[in-house]
Design an enzyme around this catalytic site. Structure first.
Site, PDB file in Angstrom:
ATOM      1  N   SER A 133      56.015  -4.955  82.444  1.00 13.90           N
ATOM      2  CA  SER A 133      56.192  -4.898  83.892  1.00 13.90           C
ATOM      3  C   SER A 133      55.544  -6.135  84.494  1.00 13.90           C
ATOM      4  O   SER A 133      54.350  -6.358  84.314  1.00 13.90           O
ATOM      5  CB  SER A 133      55.534  -3.623  84.425  1.00 13.90           C
ATOM      6  OG  SER A 133      55.570  -3.594  85.821  1.00 13.90           O
ATOM      7  N   LYS A 184      60.655  -5.611  83.286  1.00 14.76           N
ATOM      8  CA  LYS A 184      60.723  -4.906  84.578  1.00 14.76           C
ATOM      9  C   LYS A 184      60.159  -5.827  85.646  1.00 14.76           C
ATOM     10  O   LYS A 184      59.073  -6.378  85.484  1.00 14.76           O
ATOM     11  CB  LYS A 184      59.906  -3.619  84.481  1.00 14.76           C
ATOM     12  CG  LYS A 184      59.533  -2.971  85.799  1.00 14.76           C
ATOM     13  CD  LYS A 184      59.064  -1.543  85.560  1.00 14.76           C
ATOM     14  CE  LYS A 184      57.915  -1.161  86.464  1.00 14.76           C
ATOM     15  NZ  LYS A 184      57.446   0.213  86.182  1.00 14.76           N
ATOM     16  N   LYS A 200      59.153  -6.383  89.682  1.00  7.24           N
ATOM     17  CA  LYS A 200      58.827  -5.711  90.934  1.00  7.24           C
ATOM     18  C   LYS A 200      59.607  -6.378  92.070  1.00  7.24           C
ATOM     19  O   LYS A 200      59.686  -7.612  92.120  1.00  7.24           O
ATOM     20  CB  LYS A 200      57.332  -5.832  91.202  1.00  7.24           C
ATOM     21  CG  LYS A 200      56.483  -5.045  90.206  1.00  7.24           C
ATOM     22  CD  LYS A 200      56.575  -3.564  90.506  1.00  7.24           C
ATOM     23  CE  LYS A 200      55.690  -2.760  89.578  1.00  7.24           C
ATOM     24  NZ  LYS A 200      55.742  -1.327  89.886  1.00  7.24           N
ATOM     25  N   ASP A 224      61.840  -2.541  89.933  1.00  6.50           N
ATOM     26  CA  ASP A 224      61.034  -1.434  90.458  1.00  6.50           C
ATOM     27  C   ASP A 224      60.628  -1.751  91.889  1.00  6.50           C
ATOM     28  O   ASP A 224      59.948  -2.747  92.144  1.00  6.50           O
ATOM     29  CB  ASP A 224      59.782  -1.230  89.588  1.00  6.50           C
ATOM     30  CG  ASP A 224      58.953  -0.027  90.022  1.00  6.50           C
ATOM     31  OD1 ASP A 224      59.385   0.694  90.940  1.00  6.50           O
ATOM     32  OD2 ASP A 224      57.884   0.198  89.421  1.00  6.50           O
ATOM     33  N   GLU A 226      64.229   1.383  89.727  1.00  5.79           N
ATOM     34  CA  GLU A 226      63.181   2.409  89.758  1.00  5.79           C
ATOM     35  C   GLU A 226      62.699   2.631  91.191  1.00  5.79           C
ATOM     36  O   GLU A 226      62.366   1.680  91.895  1.00  5.79           O
ATOM     37  CB  GLU A 226      62.025   1.928  88.866  1.00  5.79           C
ATOM     38  CG  GLU A 226      60.893   2.932  88.697  1.00  5.79           C
ATOM     39  CD  GLU A 226      59.797   2.410  87.760  1.00  5.79           C
ATOM     40  OE1 GLU A 226      60.020   1.401  87.049  1.00  5.79           O
ATOM     41  OE2 GLU A 226      58.709   2.996  87.747  1.00  5.79           O
ATOM     42  N   ASP A 248      60.212   7.535  89.705  1.00  5.19           N
ATOM     43  CA  ASP A 248      58.802   7.426  89.295  1.00  5.19           C
ATOM     44  C   ASP A 248      57.977   8.279  90.280  1.00  5.19           C
ATOM     45  O   ASP A 248      57.738   9.467  90.029  1.00  5.19           O
ATOM     46  CB  ASP A 248      58.402   5.928  89.322  1.00  5.19           C
ATOM     47  CG  ASP A 248      56.934   5.664  89.063  1.00  5.19           C
ATOM     48  OD1 ASP A 248      56.161   6.629  88.932  1.00  5.19           O
ATOM     49  OD2 ASP A 248      56.518   4.482  89.006  1.00  5.19           O
ATOM     50  N   LYS A 273      54.912   9.445  83.808  1.00 11.08           N
ATOM     51  CA  LYS A 273      53.532   8.951  83.771  1.00 11.08           C
ATOM     52  C   LYS A 273      52.652  10.186  83.613  1.00 11.08           C
ATOM     53  O   LYS A 273      52.696  11.086  84.470  1.00 11.08           O
ATOM     54  CB  LYS A 273      53.169   8.219  85.056  1.00 11.08           C
ATOM     55  CG  LYS A 273      53.712   6.800  85.127  1.00 11.08           C
ATOM     56  CD  LYS A 273      53.207   6.068  86.348  1.00 11.08           C
ATOM     57  CE  LYS A 273      53.924   4.729  86.462  1.00 11.08           C
ATOM     58  NZ  LYS A 273      53.728   4.106  87.785  1.00 11.08           N
ATOM     59  N   GLY A 297      53.381   2.941  83.132  1.00  9.09           N
ATOM     60  CA  GLY A 297      51.988   2.511  82.945  1.00  9.09           C
ATOM     61  C   GLY A 297      51.253   2.492  84.259  1.00  9.09           C
ATOM     62  O   GLY A 297      51.862   2.392  85.331  1.00  9.09           O
TER      63      GLY A 297
HETATM   64  O1  164 Z   1      51.805  -2.448  82.948  1.00  8.33           O
HETATM   65  C1  164 Z   1      51.715  -1.323  83.461  1.00  8.33           C
HETATM   66  O2  164 Z   1      50.793  -0.523  83.196  1.00  8.33           O
HETATM   67  C2  164 Z   1      52.761  -0.917  84.448  1.00  8.33           C
HETATM   68  C3  164 Z   1      52.512  -1.543  85.746  1.00  8.33           C
HETATM   69  C4  164 Z   1      53.386  -0.931  86.817  1.00  8.33           C
HETATM   70  O3  164 Z   1      54.553  -1.217  86.856  1.00  8.33           O
HETATM   71  C5  164 Z   1      52.783  -0.050  87.767  1.00  8.33           C
HETATM   72  C6  164 Z   1      51.443   0.111  87.796  1.00  8.33           C
HETATM   73  C7  164 Z   1      50.821   0.794  88.857  1.00  8.33           C
HETATM   74  C8  164 Z   1      51.513   1.233  89.921  1.00  8.33           C
HETATM   75  C9  164 Z   1      52.872   0.827  90.081  1.00  8.33           C
HETATM   76  O4  164 Z   1      53.003  -0.364  90.769  1.00  8.33           O
HETATM   77  C10 164 Z   1      53.538   0.658  88.743  1.00  8.33           C
HETATM   78  C11 164 Z   1      54.812   1.380  88.649  1.00  8.33           C
HETATM   79  O5  164 Z   1      55.312   1.730  89.698  1.00  8.33           O
HETATM   80  O6  164 Z   1      55.363   1.678  87.586  1.00  8.33           O
HETATM   81 MG    MG Z   2      57.214   2.437  89.200  1.00  9.36          MG
END
Ligand code: 164
Ligand code: MG
Length: 371
Positions: free
Chosen positions: A138, A164, A166, A191, A216, A241, A265, A293
């Protein structure tokens, strides 16, 4: 036979990630969280990790709220109601509303302890079958598209199996188009962390041209109605999510057609037992799942590896290697990704040792509770 808890220890840690992580809701680099240690009368030790952030911008929980809930309610409940299997923790705690990350941190320690008492791996205790898991990465919002392309290239070289990205308003379809030009065949997903509404539907429809694996959580964090409307209008599979806090939420979302994929999660749904139930339900309904994560340190990461060994985790998750986040992780060995794969440890419990020196180095508070 009861699990014979002797004490529970909360280790409050502060660790700095090697990079700032930016999403549609903010930027994080310093991580503060609890490691929960459950000790039995024979000296076995099980570990769990609280995944809430100091600021309630992903869910309503915080590091502080986790501590209060664990101390004031969850530990007393566990003290008053002896249990013989970790599956009993979820129904015990379900008398309290919400606070899933606090509940999950304790339940995770109990699951690890139980697997160690049985001399089996946590993955096996949960019903996991895979010996290795596929992982993706991510990537947070970058200052420029050039920076982003550079990041993607680096992680693909390291073998990660999907990327992934953002997104947020003003940093979405154009940016994804640029990325697609350079990486036409790479498995890519986006995401949004709830950054859009149905008013953005024309932009969201344009995503269909980009051959994304999924999008996502495009819409509101607790919504399943508008997501169902959106899914009818777009080809790209929606993955939920933030909207999924329980098996009940997953059932309703699937019934409404709000998503075609679910991100599980463990902390968000209140623990490993509920994660297994959501996994099983999704499997019966042909909804693939993957493990999200929360920028975890080694203990939480190890729990994610274990749950991902279940058979319907068919899409690469966000469980990247320890070196993606930390100069030094709190487990030995660290979680290693090679060719986009993590080997699921076969040793007892989480299968990684907690590094006592690292635990001490990063610890800012230690609280002990006799059981
Ligand atoms: O590398 C990771 O642990 C995933 C990171 C990640 O995408 C996220 C971490 C924390 C909050 C969110 O922004 C997010 C998610 O939405 O999946
Ligand atoms: Mg997410």
């Amino acid at each position: 036979m009861t699990m014979n808890f002797k004490k529970i220890i909360l280790h409050r840690l502060q660790m700095r990630m090697i990079f700032p992580f930016t999403t549609s809701f903010g930027t994080m680099q310093d991580k503060e969280f609890f490691i929960v240690e459950a000790v039995d009368t024979n000296g076995n030790r099980g570990f769990g990790e609280s995944v809430s952030f100091p600021i309630p911008w992903y869910t309503e929980e915080t590091v502080k709220s986790n501590k209060d809930i664990i101390e004031d309610f969850l530990i007393p409940m566990l003290r008053e109601h002896p249990i013989s299997h970790p599956d009993e923790v979820f129904p015990l705690f379900s008398r309290l509303r919400g606070n899933n990350m606090a509940k999950s941190a304790i339940e995770g320690a109990v699951w690890d302890l139980y697997a160690k008492q049985q001399g089996i791996s946590l993955a096996k205790a949960l019903g996991g079958e895979k010996q290795q898991i596929d992982v993706g990465i991510s990537i947070g919002i970058q200052p420029t598209t050039k920076d982003l392309l550079h990041e993607i290239e680096g992680f693909l070289e390291q073998g990660y199996k999907r990327i992934k990205l953002k997104i947020k308003p003003g940093h979405d379809v154009e940016m994804l188009r640029e990325v697609r030009k350079v990486f036409p065949d790479t498995p890519i997903m986006a995401d949004a962390n709830s950054a859009y509404t149905l008013a953005d539907i024309e932009m969201l429809k344009q995503m269909d041209d980009l051959n994304l694996l999924m999008i996502e959580q495009p819409l509101q964090h607790n919504d399943i109605i508008d997501h169902a409307k959106l899914q009818k209008e777009i080809q790209t599979p929606i993955c939920l999510d933030e909207s999924i806090h329980s098996l009940y939420d997953a059932q309703k979302a699937i019934e409404l057609g709000s998503c075609k994929i679910i991100n599980i999660k463990v902390g968000r749904v209140g623990g490993l037992s509920e994660s297994v139930r959501i996994h099983d339900y999704c499997k019966e309904h042909n909804i693939p799942v993957w493990c999200g994560g929360m920028l975890e340190a080694g203990v939480g990461r190890a729990h994610n590896v274990a749950i991902t060994s279940l058979s319907n985790f068919t899409l690469p998750g966000d469980t990247a290697g320890s070196n993606r986040y930390w100069e030094k992780d709190i487990i030995k060995p660290e979680v290693i990704v090679e060719d986009g794969i993590i080997h699921v440890p076969a040793g007892p419990g989480i299968g990684y040792e907690v590094d006592e020196d690292a635990l001490e180095e990063f610890r800012i508070e230690k609280l002990e509770y006799e059981m």
